[in-house]
Motif scaffolding. Structure first.
Motif, short mmCIF file in Angstrom:
data_model
loop_
_atom_site.label_atom_id
_atom_site.label_comp_id
_atom_site.label_asym_id
_atom_site.label_seq_id
_atom_site.Cartn_x
_atom_site.Cartn_y
_atom_site.Cartn_z
N ASN B 13 -41.84 47.55 -66.85
CA ASN B 13 -40.52 47.36 -67.43
C ASN B 13 -39.48 48.07 -66.96
N GLY B 15 -38.11 46.94 -64.23
CA GLY B 15 -37.20 46.04 -63.51
C GLY B 15 -37.75 45.43 -62.37
N LYS B 16 -39.04 45.63 -61.82
CA LYS B 16 -39.42 45.23 -60.65
C LYS B 16 -39.40 43.65 -60.47
N SER B 17 -40.06 43.07 -61.61
CA SER B 17 -39.86 41.68 -61.50
C SER B 17 -38.44 40.88 -61.39
N THR B 18 -37.46 41.69 -62.04
CA THR B 18 -36.16 41.17 -62.07
C THR B 18 -35.67 41.18 -60.55
N ASP B 119 -26.94 50.57 -66.35
CA ASP B 119 -25.96 49.91 -67.42
C ASP B 119 -26.35 50.61 -68.66
N ALA B 146 -30.42 45.83 -61.72
CA ALA B 146 -31.31 44.68 -61.22
C ALA B 146 -30.61 43.27 -61.85
#
Ligand SMILES: Nc1nc2c(ncn2[C@@H]2O[C@H](COP(=O)(O)OP(=O)(O)O)[C@@H](O)[C@H]2O)c(=O)[nH]1
Lengths: 87, 668
Positions: B13, B15-18, B119, B146
């Protein structure tokens, strides 16, 4: 930063909330939370979920209509619990 | 020049995949890591004419060898396949998400730090100064979102800078922390850079102290025997992962000090929680909440109860017209005494099923239930139990079977048996329907008082039962307290709550109708005789046993109902319905008030208040039901203890019945 303080505190057998731990150890809720996460990862404490106890285990639970079950969304409202893993 | 490879490293969670998807777009390839079921994601992109490869490393909490993911991740990094590692952290909770960086420290591969979710942090009122963090860490650091397309230009620049500078993390202050831990320096001195390529002696020492399996095994193979013994000796003496983990958090706090400012300080306990978590008042507040909740459940229940009484009066009319129409007494009885009578009872009960479910569902929804469990958690120790036993008890308010199954979370067998034995004393959902219903029939406005009395007897019962059963079951060993996270108070979601309440009421209706009618018909037939009820088998048996049943304050009819309640509380209602009805049944002969058609009046005329009180206590604290008995056996796998608990409950129920009767005699 001594995480064994947290574990030592629990030896008196009393259950504490995260806020109580934070005030007794003179730190913030966020600090207690990250310590719990860490201690859980190294296997010093274990999370017990309310879902695990009861719901879905009794044979009569067909479609969540078990007498012992709580409303679906209320399960999250029971809060999380951790116990110290005894060595 | 071949393309540079970037490895993405971050906790789940973060934000790696994003990030990975935004960088590579369609140029990605998903497979498996060799020999593992862990997903391998690779891709590529070009920036300003240069090609880059990206490897999305499996997300994990740290760099320890606790899982396949973690081993794959650190082997990949240490093997030098990546030119630079992009470490992601969650800006909205840096104090915990920088843990990955702290665990990475000591791996000799260039890296840079992305403070993602900028953000979110901004919305929380956090001001983060990446330049200050960069200065302390010695690697490029940037605030990032991301999900924000415009942020990527800056990302590429930071990445290029890290590759060009071969930026290495400055670990001096972290090592200072480690040096405070006993044994660290001694172990570290025995190791060198060459032991396992890619890892510094600092990193290896820390992992050895954390008893990381892979590192320990490698050290065993590579180190000379003498040094290895020294290492193992120090590892044994050191406090292990708890000590090194503390160092990492302390280092993180040092990094964040002066670099992050928050507009909001820590949240204080709410007013209500200050009462609930109070050492002395907490228990009183919780008991008061439950009592008020049960009393409040009468409000929605009463209108439905009145509806049930309406059925009674209609029943009278039907009976008269059927008799007038010349229908046989047998059929009229079957229809009016069994079918309609049974339904009227079930409807009256449903009111309370509805009321209790609604009130307690509401308490759960708003978060009060969690406070209740917190307060009693602390009391469990006094009963010889672990704190988590409170959960099976709460579930038992709904269904003892669920409670018995819920005792599964307790690993100590003796404590499990004790928990289940005590859970039986908690009146279940069926009891919370029948008891208020009968109390209202017998005691009218006094019914809520009966409920309060039952709650207090329940607490006393559990306390005494714990004293009796804990001998031989639990040892009073050191008990550790638990930690609870109390959920914030919520506004109830009325839609789903009502759907749940109606659903359960409906399910209960169908289940209860079946039981009540079945039991009712059996007992009605047993008490039916063409030559007058006094010639029926049941009547004869009943009169014979009455001297015995009177000892407990129960007329024989109620005693039979008590026995039936061992199979299921609803059974008791079926028996009462069959044995106390109007036309042609027992009470018409035994009493002169032959014309009363209303069951309530019949009951009131034939059962004295002390007897009624005795009965209510007897069935409330009787064994919950046959299914709960089976569930108990299933959980504890001991015939001996199952029988013991069952016998104990039958005995105590009758004892309580006797006591209640005599208390009743004193009052009325
Ligand atoms: N607001 C916000 N959400 C983000 C940001 N980066 C990722 N997310 C969201 O966070 C969630 C987890 O992201 P994901 O890429 O799946 O994390 P992973 O588990 O590390 O792969 C997703 O719902 C993302 O949309 C960000 O910078 N800002």
């Amino acid at each position: 930063m001594h995480m064994d303080e947290l574990l030592r505190l629990l030896k008196d057998g009393n259950t504490r909330t995260i806020e109580q731990l934070a005030s007794e150890l003179h730190t913030t809720d966020a600090d207690i939370r990250r310590q719990l996460e860490f201690l859980e990862h190294i296997g010093a404490i274990r999370k017990i979920s309310a879902q695990e106890s009861g719901c879905g285990h009794c044979g009569s639970c067909s479609g969540g209509a078990c007498k012992g079950c709580m409303p679906k969304n209320a399960k999250q409202n029971m809060g999380d619990m951790w116990e110290v893993v005894s060595v | 020049m071949s393309a540079a490879t970037i490895a993405l490293l971050g906790q789940p969670n973060s934000g790696k995949s994003t990030l990975f998807n935004a960088l590579t777009g369609l140029r990605q390839h998903v497979g498996n890591w060799p020999g593992k079921t862990v997903e391998k994601k690779e891709g590529s992109f070009s920036y300003q004419g240069k090609d880059y490869n990206v490897a999305d490393l499996p997300g994990s909490y740290s760099m320890s060898a606790n899982s396949d993911e973690e081993v794959i991740t650190r082997d990949f990094i240490a093997s030098g396949k990546a030119d630079v590692v992009c470490i992601l952290a969650d800006s909205s909770q840096l104090e915990r998400s920088l843990f990955m960086l702290a665990d990475y420290a000591g791996i000799s591969v260039p890296c840079f730090l992305i403070l993602n979710m900028a953000d979110v942090a901004k919305n929380q009122g956090k001001k983060i100064n990446p330049a200050a963090i960069e200065k302390k860490l010695g690697i490029p650091v940037m605030l990032f979102s991301a999900t924000d397309k415009n942020a990527y230009d800056q990302f590429y620049k930071t990445m290029e800078r890290a590759i060009k500078e071969k930026a290495m993390l400055n670990v001096t202050s972290l090592e200072q922390e480690y040096k405070k831990v006993d044994g660290y320096s001694e172990i570290c001195e025995t190791l060198s850079d060459a032991v396992i390529p890619g890892y510094t002696p600092m990193w290896l020492t820390v992992k050895a102290m954390e008893q990381d399996q892979v590192v320990t095994a490698k050290l065993r193979n590579t180190l000379p025997n003498g040094i290895q013994k020294t290492v193992e000796m120090f590892v044994k003496q050191s406090q292990g992962a708890i000590a090194t983990g503390g160092c990492k958090f302390a280092w993180i706090d040092g990094i964040l000090d002066g670099a992050v400012s928050e507009s909001k300080t820590k949240a204080k306990l709410g007013k209500l929680d200050r009462i609930y978590t109070h050492k002395i008042w907490g228990k009183a507040a919780v008991i008061l909440t439950v009592v008020l909740g049960l009393i409040a459940s009468f409000i929605p229940a009463l209108p439905i109860m009145v509806m049930g009484m309406g059925v009674d009066s209609v029943n009278g009319l039907i009976r008269t017209s059927l008799t007038d129409a010349g229908l046989s007494a047998f059929l009229t009885g079957l229809l009016c005494d069994v079918l309609i009578q049974g339904l009227s009872f079930v409807i009256k009960m449903l009111g309370f099923v509805f009321g209790v479910t609604l009130v307690f569902g509401l308490l759960e929804e708003v978060g009060v239930m969690a406070r209740i469990s917190y307060v009693f958690d602390n009391t469990m120790g006094k009963l010889g139990l672990q704190g988590k036993s409170v959960m099976p008890f709460l579930v038992s308010f709904g269904c003892t079977m669920g409670g018995a199954a819920g005792a599964r979370v307790i690993d100590n067998w003796g404590q499990k048996v004790l928990t289940i034995a005590l859970a039986w004393a908690v009146p279940c959902g069926a009891a919370w329907a029948i008891i208020p219903m009968l109390s209202t029939v017998f005691f009218g406005a006094g019914a809520p008082l009966i409920i309060v009395a039952i709650l207090f007897v329940m607490i006393l019962h559990m306390w005494i039962t714990a004293k009796i059963f804990s001998r031989g079951l639990v040892k009073y060993e050191d008990k550790c307290g638990m930690i609870m996270e109390l959920p914030p108070y919520h506004k109830p979601k009325w839609g789903s709550l009502m759907r749940y309440v109606f659903g359960r009421t409906k399910d209960t209706f169908f289940r209860v109708v079946k039981v009540v009618l079945l039991v009712s018909i059996v007992f009605w037939l047993l008490s039916y005789s063409t030559s007058g009820t006094e010639n029926s088998i049941l009547y004869k048996v009943g009169v014979t046993i009455e001297p015995f049943t009177k000892v407990f304050g129960l007329p024989w009819q109620l005693f039979i109902a008590f026995i039936a309640s061992s199979f299921g509380k609803e059974g008791a209602v079926g028996v009462i319905g069959a044995l106390f009805t109007g036309g042609g049944s027992i009470y018409q002969i035994t009493t002169s008030s032959a014309v009363t058609e209303n069951i309530n009046q019949i009951l009131l005329a034939n059962v004295s208040r002390p007897e009624a009180l005795a009965f209510i206590f007897a069935i409330t604290f009787n064994l919950p039901c046959i299914v709960a008995l089976a569930a108990t056996y299933q959980e504890i796998h001991s015939v001996k203890w199952t029988v013991r608990i069952a016998a104990y409950y039958t005995f105590t129920a009758l004892l309580l019945s006797c006591i209640a009767y005599h208390v009743g005699l004193l009052i009325w």
